[in-house]
Every structure is written in structure tokens, then in C-alpha cells.
Design an enzyme around this catalytic site. Structure first.
Site, mmCIF file in Angstrom:
data_model
loop_
_atom_site.group_PDB
_atom_site.id
_atom_site.type_symbol
_atom_site.label_atom_id
_atom_site.label_comp_id
_atom_site.label_asym_id
_atom_site.label_seq_id
_atom_site.Cartn_x
_atom_site.Cartn_y
_atom_site.Cartn_z
ATOM 1 N N HIS A 349 0.807 -1.236 0.000
ATOM 2 C CA HIS A 349 0.000 0.000 0.000
ATOM 3 C C HIS A 349 0.827 1.267 0.000
ATOM 4 O O HIS A 349 0.259 2.358 0.121
ATOM 5 C CB HIS A 349 -0.914 0.055 1.230
ATOM 6 N N LYS A 639 -15.022 7.617 -3.685
ATOM 7 C CA LYS A 639 -16.295 7.904 -3.011
ATOM 8 C C LYS A 639 -16.847 9.257 -3.473
ATOM 9 O O LYS A 639 -18.049 9.415 -3.715
ATOM 10 C CB LYS A 639 -16.098 7.909 -1.488
HETATM 11 C C1 F58 Z 1 -3.230 3.679 2.207
HETATM 12 N N1 F58 Z 1 -2.274 3.340 3.217
HETATM 13 C C2 F58 Z 1 -2.612 4.433 1.046
HETATM 14 N N2 F58 Z 1 -1.647 3.026 5.409
HETATM 15 O O1 F58 Z 1 -1.937 5.586 1.525
HETATM 16 C C3 F58 Z 1 -3.730 4.839 0.086
HETATM 17 O O2 F58 Z 1 -3.195 5.454 -1.050
HETATM 18 C C4 F58 Z 1 -4.518 3.602 -0.330
HETATM 19 O O3 F58 Z 1 -5.652 3.966 -1.061
HETATM 20 C C5 F58 Z 1 -4.964 2.817 0.883
HETATM 21 O O4 F58 Z 1 -3.858 2.502 1.712
HETATM 22 C C6 F58 Z 1 -5.649 1.511 0.502
HETATM 23 O O5 F58 Z 1 -4.873 0.802 -0.415
HETATM 24 C C7 F58 Z 1 -2.606 3.399 4.515
HETATM 25 O O6 F58 Z 1 -3.716 3.743 4.869
HETATM 26 C C8 F58 Z 1 -1.762 3.046 6.755
HETATM 27 O O7 F58 Z 1 -2.685 3.598 7.317
HETATM 28 C C9 F58 Z 1 -0.673 2.334 7.534
HETATM 29 C C10 F58 Z 1 -1.147 1.953 8.921
HETATM 30 C C11 F58 Z 1 -0.053 1.294 9.733
HETATM 31 C C12 F58 Z 1 1.204 2.103 9.793
HETATM 32 C C13 F58 Z 1 1.669 2.516 8.426
HETATM 33 C C14 F58 Z 1 0.560 3.175 7.595
#
Ligand code: F58
Length: 788
Positions: A349, A639
Site C-alpha cells: 500500500h 467515493k
Molecule cells: C493507504 N495506506 C494508502 N496506510 O496511503 C492509500 O493510497 C490507499 O488507497 C490505501 O492505503 C488503501 O490501499 C494506509 O492507509 C496506513 O494507514 C498504515 C497503517 C499502519 C502504519 C503505516 C501506515
């Protein structure tokens, strides 16, 4: 389907017998719980029927392992999917209550940080809607993502407490419990490798049924809670050491106490690694137990079990599955690696280097000594299979979880077309060369049941009236709306639905202290606060625009409300400064008598799933302005487009696909491409050059520096005029231009509505049903079933 009287009777029954209340004394929470139990009763039969069908048809099961499930409220989802909205409304009307108030009483289950966790929640719903036999596995955090409030414009965090009330949806399973060890030593005993942990906790399962559209199928979200092996140290208690007596319990429970609030930066905490192993190990044991209850040949595992790793957080699943198969079931390690790889796949991600997990070898060896050995064996096996390789699973004393997950997965996927290509060219360049068929793309999606049908009932009614209700589980049917973009009556109805949603939001914001005009353009940026997402670009542009309006208030400006929402990680100082700046700018602009009717800034606190459900249906402009190459996909962007907002955005993540589908003429593009970004960074003094070339930018930055919005914002100005890694200065001029294009377009309301209709009509591809079907076809090789 149960009748009206049934549901009403069942609510009364639960009020009396499950909650011990009579209607005359019941509080709103009692009614909400009574409805929840009545609805839950209706989910149990389809849930059992789904399980029976999976066993009877020997279906392949999908296991989605995720540290986060940002599910929000569950009651409305369940009522909607069971088609019981009207009955529920009638039941409460008979008691002089509004269903909205009852639904609004439910706390958000905020078991996630942002997009990654919300994606997992959308996937659960789609898996059930499609009838794909699946389990979500995660952690039952006692406290989800912190609550945000503002004090003098600054973010204040306080603990979230969703479990202080009874949680109506879950079933505790004390019998489904596993002992999870940490530390200790590894020995060779009688030709077997034996790991003897030095400490252990119990993982206990809590199951939540997830019902799909029309109640046709239900899967399970199984969350693990950590419990102590020994509840209480009686000797210490008897010796008067009352605090010490509770220590074993406290230590164990710490593991599932709180969600890590880190967004994209990981502080490398020992507890985080413990959490990761805790839920991954418990899930794998559970998966093997279920498999062995049906089959006695472990070689069948990849045919019957697909395990998806949601980012690298559960990547320890590779070595742990190998350990279970080799050490506990007696399989040769190389064979165990092959079988494990057949089951496992991994979703990436992020490409941000600081967010790619690495754990020190020392910590890994200390906490998981056998796993460290197996990581070395996996690395050695990979080297034997690929003699020319340079990449390793360890580097500079750290274990690299990305390469480990890659090596142990049969498929690795990115979450948008651009992101997947960049994965191949950057972080996984060498691994991709060695395994050219392994990386695939699965562009994210969102569930239309929550993000259109429930969140936006006005738009949903209009769509259903125009094209029937088949769109709810076949979202590409929205394309049938396309011709209606040219129908004035339809456009007027579409604009009226948006206007009514805006009026609702204006009331909500007004109640919280910001009065806004519902006829102004509603311009929304909601997401985690992060430099790469560039909320500071947005607020600097707002300042520049305000300055221009002030110069000439009578120049026919389009009135706007700039709306922000989002939390910053508690330790992310720069992001917190951005929050402070937005609030400080709001304070000045919102009280400016010259411009008050033309520009407002609103920043409602504590952005969460429920607030998103309020903001998105009312939005007209969606801000998707990340530095190109940095946002893996985005899902908020989808969305918004589905709900008829136009995007102002860069060519980043899924914005690229949104623009391709809705049409370039219905999307406000600005900024550098990912390639240009890389080149621009090499230009010496790029930020200062951009500032020198744009007097508007210079003037806005000068205003911030000179204290127009109060003291303490020099850090932001220094960053934007100095290193400016995220290229705010270099993209400013084009962003400013795009925003004026937006205003020009908005001035012709009817033409704008036409573009908005086309955004909705052409965004059906962004359903998470489509995404899940892609995973089933390309990654899991699994099939949908019908409940018995
Ligand atoms: C997100 N990552 C991406 N990570 O930033 C976004 O572009 C994408 O649409 C989404 O994933 C789904 O694929 C994201 O939300 C986190 O929240 C992690 C949580 C744990 C620590 C590192 C970041």
C-alpha cells in the site's frame, strides 16, 4: 423476510429480556442495542447457511489478515443489507423515536488509521455480497484510533472508548483460543527443531458476522483479544502486593489494548511486532485447525486456503506458516516454503521508504528466535533458486518485511495501475525482474452499499428511480445514467439532492461554530494529515485566494467553503503544525467582514467514517492533490466521484484511472507527473525558484511568516521555501490556475451539474465488488458459492 410486526416485537423482546428495560424507561442506547440484537438474530441463519454451504461444497476459503479494520458503525449496514430500513423506521415511529437518532447512537468501531483499514472493511462487505467464503482476521483493540479535539487550533488526542458500551455484534468464543509464545530458545531434540518460548499469552476469538447485500451470504470477522495465561498472581496478592498481583494480566492485555496511531511512519516498537505476531500466529493456527478438520493431506493447502497479507504487518505469516508445517507437522523446510507460498499473497500500500517495515535482527531474534532462523533459511532458499540475485531479506542488521513478504507470496499486488507500475520500477525492481509474473494490479474499490446507498439516500433514490435498483450490487449499471446528463429534469433533481445534502452539512457545521452558506461551493479535503497529501498546498492556496478577494471584493468571486478533515499521527510534528495553521487561517478568514460571504474555512474535529458519510454526499469539489508518485491509490477519491463531486487532482494513484473513466473534460488536472517530480527535485533551489516566479505564492508565504495568522508557523514556510521534498512550491502555480478553472466552471451551475452526473455515471468501476472479483480471479483462484 420478517414482517413489520416481527421486527417491532423483537425489539420489544430484546429491550425487556436482553436489556432488562421497559419501554417507559429505555434510553436511546437501550433502543439501539435492542434493534441491534433483533437484527443480529436475523443474520445468524444466513451466516450458518453460508458456513454449511462452504463445508458441503468443499469451497476454498479466503483469509484476509489485516492489522486494521476501519468498519465504523455496523447497525445501518446490516439494516440496509437486510432490506429492513422501512420496517425499522416504522417500529421506532410507533415509539415516537427516529431511526436516525437510534442509528446515530452507535459508536464508530475505529480499528484502523485510514485508507488501508477502510479498504479492509469495504472488502469484508463485498466478500459477503459476492458470496466468497472468507474470514477477516485482526485484533480486537480495546481502544481504536484516538479521538481528536482542538485546543487553540492544536490537535489534542484522547483515548477512544468504543467498548465502554456492550458491543452488540460480536460473539465471544472462549473455546477458540490459542497460546501464543514469545522469546525463549530453540533446540534440536531427537531430530526435531523445538522452540520453547519464555513467555506466552492467550489469543481468544471474538466473531462478528458480516452480512452481504440482500442477506444472501454472511462471512466472519474474527478478532483476537489477548488474555493472560494466569489471570491473577494469588501469592503476590496475599503478600499484600496488589498491583504486582495484576501484572501478568496487564502485560498480556497490553497487546490488544490500543491501535498504533502511526500513519506511514513506524517507530519500530517492540509491542508493535508483538501485536503483529500475536494475531498472525493465532490466525494461522485457526486456519490450519479448520483445514485439518476437513482434509488430511497438507499438500492440498494451496487448493483450499488463500491467505491475503494486507501490507507487511502480517508478513511474519511466511516464517510462521513454514514453522508450523516444518517443525510441527514434520514437512521438509523447502517443501513447507513451497506450500506456504502457494497459500500466501501480499498487497503493498505504499512506496514511501520510511513506511516500509523493517525490524532489527536483534529484536527479531529476541522475540521470535525460531522465526529469525527461518527467515535466514527462506533467504538462503531464495538465493539458491535465484543465483544471480542481489536482494536479501536482511540489510544493515534489519529484517526487510517487504522482500520477505514478496519472497513468500505467489502474487504481490499494487492498489492502482500507476502504483503497480512504480512498484515494478522502484522498491521491487530486482524482485520483479527475478519473478516477472508475480506482481499484479488490483485497483482499489469501495462498497456502494455504504458509500452511496446508505450515505446518500437522496442520490440513491434518484438513481433507483431512473435506472432501477440493480446498480447496488452491479455498480457499472450506473453507466445507464449517462444519457440523463443531457436531461434537464434529471439534472435539476440531481442538483436538488446535492443542495439538500449541503444544507444538512451546513447545519452540522453551524452547530459546531462555523456558519456557512449552503449555496457556496463545498470544497473538501478529508484524509490523514501528511506532507505528501499536501494539505499545506491547499491552505496556502486558500490564503492566496483570500488575499486576491480582499484586494477586490466586488470582482464577482464564486463563494466557497473550504472543508478539511483528518487526524495527524501524535508524533508527527510537521503534520500537527499544518493542522494548527489550517485552524489559525480559519479563525482569521471566517471573521473577516470583507470576505466572509465569499470564503470560509471549516475543520470539524475528529474525522472518522461517520463524518466521512456526512461530508462526501455534500461535496462538490474533491481535493486529491498528493505529490505525484506518493499516493498509492486513494479510495476517498472514488467515493467523491461516485457521489457527484468533481476532482481537482494530480496524476497520482487511482486519480489517473478516475480521470480516464470520467473524461479529462470532467476532471481538473494540475501539477507535475511522477517522472517530472523526480526530475524537479534535482533542480537546485527548486522551491525558491518557484516562489520567485509567482508573486501570489510569495505574498501568501510572507503573510504566514509575518504572523497574519499568529506566531509559530515559520517551520512550514521554511520547509516550503527550502527542502520542499513534496514540491508544494513547484506545484502551487498550476494548482492556483486549476482552482480558477474550477470557479469558472462552477459559475455555470447547470454545466457543472452535467459534469457531476457524468462523474457518477462513469465511476461504477470503482466498486469493491469489482476489486474482489479481480483478487478471486488473479490471486486467490477462488469461487463464489450460494448459501444453503
Ligand atoms: C493507504 N495506506 C494508502 N496506510 O496511503 C492509500 O493510497 C490507499 O488507497 C490505501 O492505503 C488503501 O490501499 C494506509 O492507509 C496506513 O494507514 C498504515 C497503517 C499502519 C502504519 C503505516 C501506515
Amino acid at each position: 423476510m420478517p414482517t413489520k410486526t416481527d421486527l417491532r416485537d423483537d425489539i420489544q423482546h430484546h429491550l425487556k429480556y436482553s436489556l432488562g428495560k421497559d419501554a417507559g424507561h429505555a434510553q436511546i442506547t437501550d433502543w439501539r442495542l435492542a434493534l441491534s440484537y433483533a437484527i443480529r438474530d436475523r443474520i445468524v441463519d444466513p451466516w450458518f447457511a453460508s458456513t454449511r454451504a462452504t463445508y458441503a461444497q468443499k469451497g476454498k476459503r479466503v483469509y484476509y489478515l489485516s492489522m486494521e479494520f476501519l468498519i465504523g458503525r455496523l447497525l445501518e449496514d446490516a439494516v440496509v443489507n437486510l432490506g429492513l430500513m422501512d420496517e425499522a423506521e416504522a417500529a421506532f415511529k410507533a415509539n415516537d423515536l427516529s431511526l436516525d437518532d437510534v442509528l446515530g447512537d452507535e459508536p464508530d468501531a475505529a480499528l484502523g488509521n485510514g485508507g488501508l483499514g477502510r479498504l479492509a472493511a469495504c472488502f469484508l462487505e463485498s466478500l459477503s455480497t459476492i458470496g466468497c467464503p472468507a474470514y477477516g482476521y485482526g485484533i480486537r483493540y480495546e481502544h481504536g484510533l484516538f479521538k481528536q479535539s482542538f485546543h487553540e487550533g492544536r490537535q489534542i488526542e484522547s483515548p477512544e472508548d468504543w467498548l465502554t458500551q456492550p458491543h452488540a455484534w460480536e460473539f465471544e468464543r472462549p473455546e477458540a483460543a490459542f497460546r501464543i509464545g514469545f522469546g525463549g530458545s530453540v533446540e534440536e531434540l531427537g531430530g526435531k527443531t523445538v522452540w520453547t518460548p519464555s513467555e506466552a499469552v492467550i489469543a481468544e476469538a471474538f466473531d462478528t458476522p458480516i452480512i452481504g447485500w440482500e442477506g444472501r451470504w454472511a462471512n466472519t470477522l474474527r478478532l483476537w483479544a489477548a488474555k493472560p495465561e494466569q489471570v491473577f498472581d494469588l501469592d503476590r496478592f496475599n503478600a499484600g502486593d496488589y498491583y504486582g498481583a495484576a501484572e501478568p494480566e496487564n502485560l498480556a492485555r497490553t497487546i490488544s489494548r490500543v491501535l498504533y496511531p502511526d500513519d506511514t511512519t513506524d517507530e519500530g516498537k517492540r509491542l508493535r511486532l508483538k501485536q503483529e505476531f500475536f494475531f498472525t500466529a493465532a490466525s494461522l493456527r485457526d486456519i490450519l485447525r479448520r483445514f485439518e478438520s476437513e482434509y488430511d493431506d497438507l499438500e492440498l493447502l494451496p487448493q483450499k486456503v488463500a491467505i491475503q497479507l494486507n501490507d507487511t504487518h502480517p508478513a511474519i505469516a511466511g516464517p510462521e506458516l513454514v514453522r508450523l508445517l516444518a517443525d510441527e507437522k514434520g514437512m521438509p523446510v523447502e517443501k513447507a516454503i513451497e506450500i506456504a507460498r502457494g497459500c500466501l499473497s501480499y498487497t503493498n500500500h505504499t512506496l514511501l521508504p520510511e513506511a516500509l517495515e523493517r525490524w532489527s535482527e536483534g529484536l527479531m531474534r529476541d522475540l521470535l528466535p525460531r522465526h529469525m532462523q527461518l527467515i535466514e533459511e527462506i533467504d538462503a532458499a531464495h538465493a539458491r533458486e535465484n543465483p544471480s540475485r542481489g536482494v536479501t531479506m536482511t540489510d544493515d542488521g534489519d529484517v526487510l518485511m517487504g522482500p520477505l513478504a514478496f519472497a513468500m507470496a505467489h502474487k504481490v499486488n499494487g492498489v492502482s495501475a500507476l502504483h503497480t507500475e512504480l512498484m515494478k520500477e522502484t522498491v521491487f525492481e530486482e524482485l520483479h525482474r527475478l519473478h516477472p509474473d508475480r506482481i499484479v494490479n488490483q485497483t482499489n474499490g469501495v462498497t456502494p452499499r455504504r458509500w452511496v446507498l446508505s450515505a446518500n439516500p437522496r442520490l440513491s433514490a434518484l438513481i433507483t428511480e431512473a435506472i432501477g435498483d440493480g446498480w447496488v450490487d452491479d455498480l457499472e449499471r450506473l453507466s445507464k445514467l449517462e444519457p440523463m446528463a443531457d436531461d434537464k429534469t434529471f439534472r435539476d433533481a440531481f442538483a436538488a439532492a446535492k443542495r439538500a445534502n449541503k444544507a444538512d452539512l451546513a447545519n452540522y457545521l453551524g452547530d459546531r461554530g462555523t456558519n456557512v452558506d449552503p449555496d457556496a461551493m463545498f470544497d473538501v479535503q478529508i484524509k490523514r494529515i501528511h506532507e505528501y497529501k499536501r494539505q499545506h498546498l491547499n491552505i496556502i492556496e486558500t490564503i492566496a485566494h483570500w488575499q486576491e478577494i480582499k484586494d477586490n471584493p466586488g470582482a464577482g468571486w464564486v463563494p466557497r467553503v473550504k472543508i478539511f478533515g483528518g487526524k495527524a499521527a501524535p508524533g508527527y510534528v510537521f503534520a500537527k503544525e499544518i493542522i494548527h495553521l489550517i485552524n489559525a487561517v480559519a479563525e482569521v478568514i471566517n471573521t473577516d467582514a470583507d470576505t466572509g460571504h465569499l470564503l470560509k474555512v471549516a475543520y470539524p474535529a475528529n474525522y472518522n467514517v461517520t463524518l466521512a458519510e456526512r461530508l462526501i454526499p455534500a461535496a462538490e469539489l474533491s481535493e486529491q492533490i498528493s505529490t505525484a508518485g506518493k499516493e498509492a491509490s486513494g479510495t476517498g477519491n472514488m467515493k467523491f466521484a461516485l457521489n457527484g463531486a468533481l476532482t481537482v487532482g494530480t496524476l497520482d494513484g487511482a486519480n489517473v484511472e478516475i480521470r480516464d473513466l470520467v473524461g479529462a473534460e470532467n476532471f481538473f488536472l494540475f501539477g507535475m507527473t511522477a517522472d517530472e517530480v523526480v526530475k524537479r527535485r534535482e533542480v537546485e533551489g527548486h522551491a525558491q525558484k518557484a516562489i520567485d516566479a509567482d508573486p501570489r505564492l510569495k505574498r501568501a508565504l510572507d503573510a504566514i511568516r509575518s504572523g497574519t495568522f499568529g506566531p509559530g508557523f515559520e517551520g512550514i514556510v521554511d520547509n516550503v521555501s527550502g527542502p520542499d521534498y513534496f514540491l508544494v512550491a513547484s506545484d502551487f502555480t498550476d494548482f492556483y490556475r486549476a482552482q480558477r478553472e474550477v470557479e469558472k466552471a462552477y459559475a455555470d451551475q447547470d454545466a457543472w451539474t452535467r459534469m457531476a452526473v457524468l462523474n457518477t455515471a462513469r465511476s461504477g468501476w470503482f466498486s469493491s465488488d469489482r476489486t474482489i472479483r479481480g483478487y478471486m480471479r488473479d490471486v486467490w483462484y477462488s469461487e463464489a458459492l450460494a448459501a444453503e
